[in-house]
Write an enzyme that holds these catalytic residues in place. Sequence first.
Site, PDB file in Angstrom:
ATOM      1  N   TYR A  25       0.820  -1.216   0.000  1.00 27.53           N
ATOM      2  CA  TYR A  25       0.000   0.000   0.000  1.00 27.53           C
ATOM      3  C   TYR A  25       0.856   1.269   0.000  1.00 27.53           C
ATOM      4  CZ  TYR A  25      -3.118  -3.708   1.384  1.00 27.53           C
ATOM      5  OH  TYR A  25      -3.786  -4.885   1.433  1.00 27.53           O
ATOM      6  N   TYR A 157     -12.107  -8.287   5.282  1.00 34.65           N
ATOM      7  CA  TYR A 157     -10.924  -8.246   4.412  1.00 34.65           C
ATOM      8  C   TYR A 157     -10.616  -9.664   3.953  1.00 34.65           C
ATOM      9  CZ  TYR A 157      -6.245  -7.802   2.604  1.00 34.65           C
ATOM     10  OH  TYR A 157      -5.156  -7.851   1.774  1.00 34.65           O
ATOM     11  N   ASP A 258     -13.131 -17.697   5.945  1.00 36.20           N
ATOM     12  CA  ASP A 258     -11.761 -17.261   5.695  1.00 36.20           C
ATOM     13  C   ASP A 258     -11.037 -17.225   7.041  1.00 36.20           C
ATOM     14  OD1 ASP A 258      -9.424 -15.893   5.301  1.00 36.20           O
ATOM     15  OD2 ASP A 258     -10.291 -14.340   4.010  1.00 36.20           O
ATOM     16  N   LYS A 287      -1.412 -17.406   6.196  1.00 43.03           N
ATOM     17  CA  LYS A 287      -0.629 -16.667   7.188  1.00 43.03           C
ATOM     18  C   LYS A 287       0.202 -17.568   8.114  1.00 43.03           C
ATOM     19  CE  LYS A 287      -2.402 -12.058   7.035  1.00 43.03           C
ATOM     20  NZ  LYS A 287      -3.672 -11.775   6.359  1.00 43.03           N
TER      21      LYS A 287
HETATM   22  C1  LIG Z   1      -4.114 -11.623   4.971  1.00 39.14           C
HETATM   23  C2  LIG Z   1      -5.461 -12.104   4.655  1.00 39.14           C
HETATM   24  C3  LIG Z   1      -5.806 -12.524   3.357  1.00 39.14           C
HETATM   25  C4  LIG Z   1      -4.843 -12.432   2.198  1.00 39.14           C
HETATM   26  O1  LIG Z   1      -3.730 -13.238   2.345  1.00 39.14           O
HETATM   27  P1  LIG Z   1      -2.394 -12.919   1.488  1.00 39.14           P
HETATM   28  O2  LIG Z   1      -1.481 -14.045   1.832  1.00 39.14           O
HETATM   29  O3  LIG Z   1      -1.915 -11.581   1.956  1.00 39.14           O
HETATM   30  O4  LIG Z   1      -2.795 -12.899   0.061  1.00 39.14           O
HETATM   31  C5  LIG Z   1      -7.077 -12.995   3.144  1.00 39.14           C
HETATM   32  N1  LIG Z   1      -7.974 -13.070   4.149  1.00 39.14           N
HETATM   33  C6  LIG Z   1      -7.682 -12.691   5.400  1.00 39.14           C
HETATM   34  C7  LIG Z   1      -8.711 -12.826   6.478  1.00 39.14           C
HETATM   35  C8  LIG Z   1      -6.423 -12.184   5.703  1.00 39.14           C
HETATM   36  O5  LIG Z   1      -6.143 -11.770   6.946  1.00 39.14           O
END
Ligand SMILES: *Cc1c(COP(=O)(O)O)cnc(C)c1O
Length: 437
Positions: A25, A157, A258, A287
């Site tokens: 960003y 997100y 997610d 992550k």
């Molecule tokens: C960080 C994140 C993503 C994206 O993951 P990247 O490895 O950065 O592409 C998607 N969903 C959530 C909830 C996240 O925290």
Amino acid sequence: MPERPDQDRIGELLALDLQHVWHPYGPMPGRTEPLLVESASGVRLRIAEPGGVRTELVDGMSSWWSAIHGYNHPVLNEAVRSQLARMSHVMFGGLTHEPAVRLAERLVAITPEPLQHVFLADSGSVSVEVAVKMCLQYWRSQSRPGKRRLMTWRGGYHGDTWQPMSVCDPEGGMHHLWSGLLPVQVFADAPPAGFDAAPDRAYADHLRETVARHADELAAVIVEPVVQGAGGMRFHSPGLLRVLRETCDEHDVLLVLDEIATGFGRTGTLFAAGHAGICPDVMCVGKALTGGYLTMAAALCTTRVAEGISRGEVPVLAHGPTFMGNPLAAAVALASVDLLLGQDWQREVKRIETGLREGLAPAKQIAGVTDVRVLGAIGVVQLDHEVDMAAATRAAVREGVWLRPFRDLVYTMPPYVTGDEDVAAICRAVLAAAREG
Ligand SMILES: *Cc1c(COP(=O)(O)O)cnc(C)c1O
């Protein structure tokens, strides 16, 4: 050629960085000099300053939720080293290997039972793209191609590639920049705040109505369970996830959770869905999957979804990244998951939670602080104004801690190996950043 003095090298690296290297960003050319990390070990980052001075910072960020065991961990290092001696990569089309198979086996074992099939992706965003493809392909194969929109709630997100962006919070995700280009998804209001709050009746009805109204065109509902991370570090009642599960079942809509930020213990349960006792149709993890060593994520799905796709006119999952199943990443992910499960991680997360609650409580007295919240190894201080990033970062660094505030939030999610004194130091830094940011 004579070697250049160290401070010249550090200054040169920082100047080149501003001129040539994009950061997350960030503008180009860069406007604020980043800190130069030379090495990291345990919970400490070793910073080289332009004058040649070295300082150490306690890491309050786990490198964006990922480095749960800290840095330079002997077990994880060894997993990478021994895999490196065999092979760092081979293609995954037509070939397979033990690290990927064992990792998939482990993920199936530790996630809710109906999740049986694993797609290894190279990043969280890509795993969300794959999850969306799974859902769209599923409905096509059921001869219901009209079911191709997604529903989510505001404040979320899900990553920075195209489909994930379309379900990020419309304001935080800057949807106005992309109007006419991004798929237009269905948004419910943001979930009411509060992990401990009883699920709000009116809001639950709002969720049910929104799903019902769009059921014919909805392929899936996608949300972050319990914690909305990069969209605003907000916690909500797990009961709402049960509402979504029931409503999705009632209206023939798939549920994608997610867990990229929440997975692997961060909120106090191994996966946040565990707070609600529900199972999604598709789950994304990322992550912390590799303990922060290498980039890898996964989309897991149920047998119903996988069989549905196989019955389609294109009976395969239409995705296959070059570095799919990368052996180095898979090997270190397997080692990281086993390292986590092989210890009393719940006690460690609880210990950090207690430390954060105590250490962050005084933030309530700071002018401009509107909320202080802690869940598992996540501590958040919210302000009534946009944080002055430079001032807040300086204040944290002065306390010997690395933090990366955003918007109106100063927050921390430390590695699980962070000792009590370091947790206290992180809390002092959060307070200082909240006061001066
Ligand atoms: C960080 C994140 C993503 C994206 O993951 P990247 O490895 O950065 O592409 C998607 N969903 C959530 C909830 C996240 O925290």
